[in-house]
Design a protein around this motif. Structure first.
Motif, mmCIF file in Angstrom:
data_model
loop_
_atom_site.group_PDB
_atom_site.id
_atom_site.type_symbol
_atom_site.label_atom_id
_atom_site.label_comp_id
_atom_site.label_asym_id
_atom_site.label_seq_id
_atom_site.Cartn_x
_atom_site.Cartn_y
_atom_site.Cartn_z
ATOM 1 N N TYR A 215 8.918 -15.675 11.224
ATOM 2 C CA TYR A 215 9.839 -14.643 11.144
ATOM 3 C C TYR A 215 9.268 -13.639 10.278
ATOM 4 N N TYR A 216 8.887 -14.275 8.938
ATOM 5 C CA TYR A 216 8.633 -13.656 7.878
ATOM 6 C C TYR A 216 7.255 -13.108 8.075
ATOM 7 N N PRO A 217 6.849 -11.772 7.464
ATOM 8 C CA PRO A 217 5.476 -11.315 7.650
ATOM 9 C C PRO A 217 4.570 -12.014 6.785
ATOM 10 N N PRO A 218 3.483 -12.304 7.389
ATOM 11 C CA PRO A 218 2.265 -12.878 6.124
ATOM 12 C C PRO A 218 2.132 -12.188 5.052
ATOM 13 N N ILE A 219 1.642 -12.673 4.018
ATOM 14 C CA ILE A 219 1.458 -11.904 2.593
ATOM 15 C C ILE A 219 -0.244 -12.284 2.416
ATOM 16 N N ARG A 220 -1.053 -11.194 2.331
ATOM 17 C CA ARG A 220 -2.486 -11.549 1.715
ATOM 18 C C ARG A 220 -2.679 -10.737 0.556
ATOM 19 N N ARG A 221 -3.380 -11.360 -0.105
ATOM 20 C CA ARG A 221 -3.842 -10.771 -1.666
ATOM 21 C C ARG A 221 -5.201 -9.986 -1.627
ATOM 22 N N VAL A 222 -5.201 -9.042 -2.299
ATOM 23 C CA VAL A 222 -5.967 -8.198 -2.513
ATOM 24 C C VAL A 222 -6.522 -7.896 -4.010
ATOM 25 N N ASN A 223 -7.679 -7.888 -4.241
ATOM 26 C CA ASN A 223 -8.158 -7.636 -5.678
ATOM 27 C C ASN A 223 -8.967 -6.361 -5.765
ATOM 28 N N MET A 224 -9.379 -6.169 -6.972
ATOM 29 C CA MET A 224 -10.014 -4.714 -7.198
ATOM 30 C C MET A 224 -11.458 -4.533 -6.493
ATOM 31 N N THR A 225 -12.059 -5.603 -5.907
ATOM 32 C CA THR A 225 -13.213 -5.344 -5.208
ATOM 33 C C THR A 225 -13.030 -4.606 -3.719
ATOM 34 N N ARG A 226 -11.780 -4.710 -3.469
ATOM 35 C CA ARG A 226 -11.513 -3.962 -2.034
ATOM 36 C C ARG A 226 -11.072 -2.567 -2.518
ATOM 37 N N GLN A 227 -12.129 -1.656 -3.003
ATOM 38 C CA GLN A 227 -11.701 -0.145 -3.112
ATOM 39 C C GLN A 227 -11.356 0.530 -2.128
ATOM 40 N N ASP A 228 -11.889 0.077 -0.841
ATOM 41 C CA ASP A 228 -11.408 0.794 0.472
ATOM 42 C C ASP A 228 -10.138 0.677 0.775
ATOM 43 N N LEU A 229 -9.349 -0.415 0.529
ATOM 44 C CA LEU A 229 -7.873 -0.594 0.743
ATOM 45 C C LEU A 229 -7.223 0.037 -0.460
ATOM 46 N N ILE A 230 -7.513 0.155 -1.758
ATOM 47 C CA ILE A 230 -6.916 0.610 -2.658
ATOM 48 C C ILE A 230 -6.976 2.209 -2.416
ATOM 49 N N THR A 231 -7.870 2.973 -2.004
ATOM 50 C CA THR A 231 -7.887 4.151 -1.555
ATOM 51 C C THR A 231 -7.203 4.588 -0.476
ATOM 52 N N LYS A 232 -7.240 3.896 0.537
ATOM 53 C CA LYS A 232 -6.670 4.060 1.608
ATOM 54 C C LYS A 232 -5.084 4.177 1.870
ATOM 55 N N TYR A 233 -4.546 3.328 0.706
ATOM 56 C CA TYR A 233 -3.218 3.288 0.538
ATOM 57 C C TYR A 233 -2.641 3.815 -0.824
ATOM 58 N N ASN A 234 -3.731 4.578 -1.249
ATOM 59 C CA ASN A 234 -3.178 5.412 -2.819
ATOM 60 C C ASN A 234 -2.560 4.475 -3.684
ATOM 61 N N VAL A 235 -3.139 3.594 -3.839
ATOM 62 C CA VAL A 235 -2.609 2.506 -4.852
ATOM 63 C C VAL A 235 -3.150 2.838 -6.171
ATOM 64 N N GLN A 236 -1.898 3.546 -7.191
ATOM 65 C CA GLN A 236 -2.245 4.047 -8.402
ATOM 66 C C GLN A 236 -2.405 3.301 -9.462
ATOM 67 N N SER A 237 -1.478 2.038 -9.412
ATOM 68 C CA SER A 237 -1.501 1.053 -10.365
ATOM 69 C C SER A 237 -1.395 -0.144 -9.949
ATOM 70 N N LEU A 238 -1.876 -1.176 -10.626
ATOM 71 C CA LEU A 238 -1.610 -2.455 -10.162
ATOM 72 C C LEU A 238 -0.817 -3.288 -10.973
ATOM 73 N N PRO A 239 -0.046 -4.380 -10.682
ATOM 74 C CA PRO A 239 -0.193 -4.960 -9.161
ATOM 75 C C PRO A 239 0.898 -3.907 -8.375
ATOM 76 N N ALA A 240 0.638 -3.983 -6.985
ATOM 77 C CA ALA A 240 1.330 -3.123 -6.032
ATOM 78 C C ALA A 240 1.454 -4.007 -4.703
ATOM 79 N N PHE A 241 2.435 -3.628 -4.065
ATOM 80 C CA PHE A 241 3.083 -4.211 -3.028
ATOM 81 C C PHE A 241 2.904 -3.358 -1.817
ATOM 82 N N VAL A 242 2.231 -3.565 -0.636
ATOM 83 C CA VAL A 242 2.164 -2.471 0.388
ATOM 84 C C VAL A 242 2.599 -3.329 1.658
ATOM 85 N N PHE A 243 3.591 -2.607 2.237
ATOM 86 C CA PHE A 243 4.156 -3.227 3.441
ATOM 87 C C PHE A 243 3.532 -2.311 4.552
ATOM 88 N N LEU A 244 2.979 -3.157 5.335
ATOM 89 C CA LEU A 244 2.024 -2.476 6.519
ATOM 90 C C LEU A 244 2.916 -2.828 7.882
#
Length: 495
Positions: A215-244
């Motif tokens: 019922y609850y959405p799965p949670i996955r961790r993302v670290n700084m090596t994934r610059q593609d996702l950081i850029t895609k979701y415009n994550v300005q500062s860490l830590p951050a929580f992105v609901f997709l």
């Protein structure tokens, strides 16, 4: 001679010695430290293997003894831990076994429990050949919870984790399409963090949420090596929580790197009245309530009772020694030395003295080693049908698992030092440390409370006042009392 012993006990120990107590007694058997209402699966020899083996969840099991002071002190923390992680049950559950119970001796022996409390991890699909993985480290709730996370991740590394367990590691090369094809949910939560595996809050959030899967959405961790996702979701500062959302929508939230904060922020997405809601658990810290010591117990503590001495021996040989899988080398030497000292200087009743003598004579046939089961049989045969459960009198506590065996054991060794001093008052041609060395050997190799054992050995080998510094049998009596006073002082400070 026995009258002299009574007088000496009274003068040196400040005690009176009673063979036939006239006050009410309580059983030697101890009560469990945990209630049925605690979220701890309590097991015994009859159901242990059937409970933990071939299950798709791992286990953290505490093997404890209900008389052990450190187990009693640790119990509130273990209850708090169990409440804290009860939502993790699909992955790992918490259980306990009381090794002080007679029926559990073979179980604790088979799993090589040498001290209390012992925490062991058992992986999913454990089989009969596995003895568990001993957990080392601190006993604070947070430290144990972190070690549970480490153990789960280790199972992934060893490819032993069942497929339904949540992935705790950060995203590697997975694309968003990979994620959507892996999960059937319409939402996924990505937690962006600056570090890899040096923090635990995000992994705990994954474990907390998994209890409500799917019922609850799965949670996955993302670290700084994934610059593609950081850029895609415009994550300005860490830590951050992105609901997709599968539709492509996304929301970004700045979060605090804290487990409780994550519970609150995730709760925003679910109504607490709906199935699968993420509910913030209430505090489950267990505190110990004061207990009143009855007046008759207080009176009994000023006397020495034969029931306490015999009770200590019944438990020491019937549990502490018999629980060992194999007794060999220095352990066997220490055991024989103690039995020899008891045979010569224990001022007990005829039945117990005969039991000790028979035990020592039969144990002499084992020159190199003896299995725990074999020793248990020797002890059973030496008792020759005599009562195997004594009752505490002077060593009775305000609860069944207070005082009892440790008190009886201390009293027994005090009595032995006095008996030895009476028999050898002039110290000629005897080792004044004989009883103390026998005590040291037993405490080192057989006393179940590992912390207590280590502390006593430290005192016995203290360079300022080691056992070897004792030069007379009378001094041995006083050395043991000084050591006991030090233990009591530390216990009072701890409590």
């Amino acid at each position: 001679m026995f009258e002299q012993l009574l007088k000496f006990l009274f003068l040196i120990m400040g005690y009176q010695f009673f063979i036939n107590p006239l006050v009410d007694a309580v059983p030697l058997s101890n009560s469990a430290l945990y209630k049925d209402s605690d979220p701890i699966v309590q097991m015994n020899i009859a159901d242990f293997k059937s409970t933990i083996m071939a299950t798709s969840n791992a286990w953290l099991i505490e093997f404890y003894s209900s008389w052990c002071g450190h187990c009693i002190d640790f119990a509130p923390a273990f209850i708090q831990l169990a409440n804290d992680v009860k939502g993790w049950g699909k992955v790992i559950k918490v259980g306990a076994v009381d090794c002080a119970k007679d029926e559990n001796i073979p179980l604790c022996r088979d799993f090589e429990i040498m001290g209390y409390p012992t925490l062991k991890f058992f992986p999913a699909f454990t089989d009969a050949t596995q003895l568990g993985i001993a957990r080392t480290g601190g006993k604070k709730v947070e430290a144990i919870r972190f070690s549970m996370i480490d153990f789960i991740e280790q199972q992934f590394m060893e490819k032993k984790a069942p497929p339904h367990w949540p992935l705790l590691g950060p995203l590697q090369n997975e694309t968003l399409d990979d994620l959507w094809s892996h999960y059937n949910n319409n939402e996924i939560i990505l937690v962006f963090e600056a570090v890899n595996n040096s923090s635990y809050w995000s992994r705990e959030a994954i474990m907390d949420a998994h209890q409500y899967a799917p019922y609850y959405p799965p949670i996955r961790r993302v670290n700084m090596t994934r610059q593609d996702l950081i850029t895609k979701y415009n994550v300005q500062s860490l830590p951050a929580f992105v609901f997709l959302e599968r539709s492509g929508k996304s929301e970004v939230y700045q979060v605090q790197p804290d487990r409780e904060y994550m519970k609150k922020i995730m709760r925003k997405f679910f109504d607490s009245e709906n199935e699968g809601a993420f509910v913030i658990p209430k505090s489950t810290l267990t505190t110990r309530k004061p207990h009143v010591v009855h007046e008759d117990v207080k009176a009994a503590k000023d006397q020495v009772y034969m029931a306490d001495l015999e009770g200590a021996l019944l438990y020491a040989f019937g549990h502490e020694v018999s629980i060992h899988k194999l007794i060999a080398g220095k352990e066997l030497t220490a055991l024989k030395k103690l039995i020899d000292v008891l045979d010569r200087y224990f001022p007990g009743r005829a039945g117990m003295k005969e039991t000790i003598h028979t035990l020592g004579r039969n144990l002499d046939n084992y020159k190199k080693q003896i299995r725990g089961e074999e020793f248990a049989e020797l002890w059973h045969n030496a008792l020759n049908g005599r009562e195997t459960h004594q009752e505490w009198v002077g060593c009775r506590g305000s609860r069944p698992n207070f005082r009892g065996y440790p008190c009886g054991l201390w009293t027994t060794f005090h009595t032995l030092t006095v008996s030895y001093a009476l028999k050898h008052p002039d110290n000629t041609e005897v080792d004044p440390t004989l009883v103390l060395q026998a005590m040291k050997g037993f405490i080192k190799y057989f006393f179940g409370c590992a912390h207590c054992s280590n502390h006593f050995i430290d005192m016995a080998e203290d360079e300022l006042n080691p056992i070897e510094s004792v030069k007379s049998t009378r001094q041995a009596v006083l050395w043991l009392w000084a050591a006991h006073n030090k233990v009591n002082l530390i216990s009072n400070v701890t409590n």
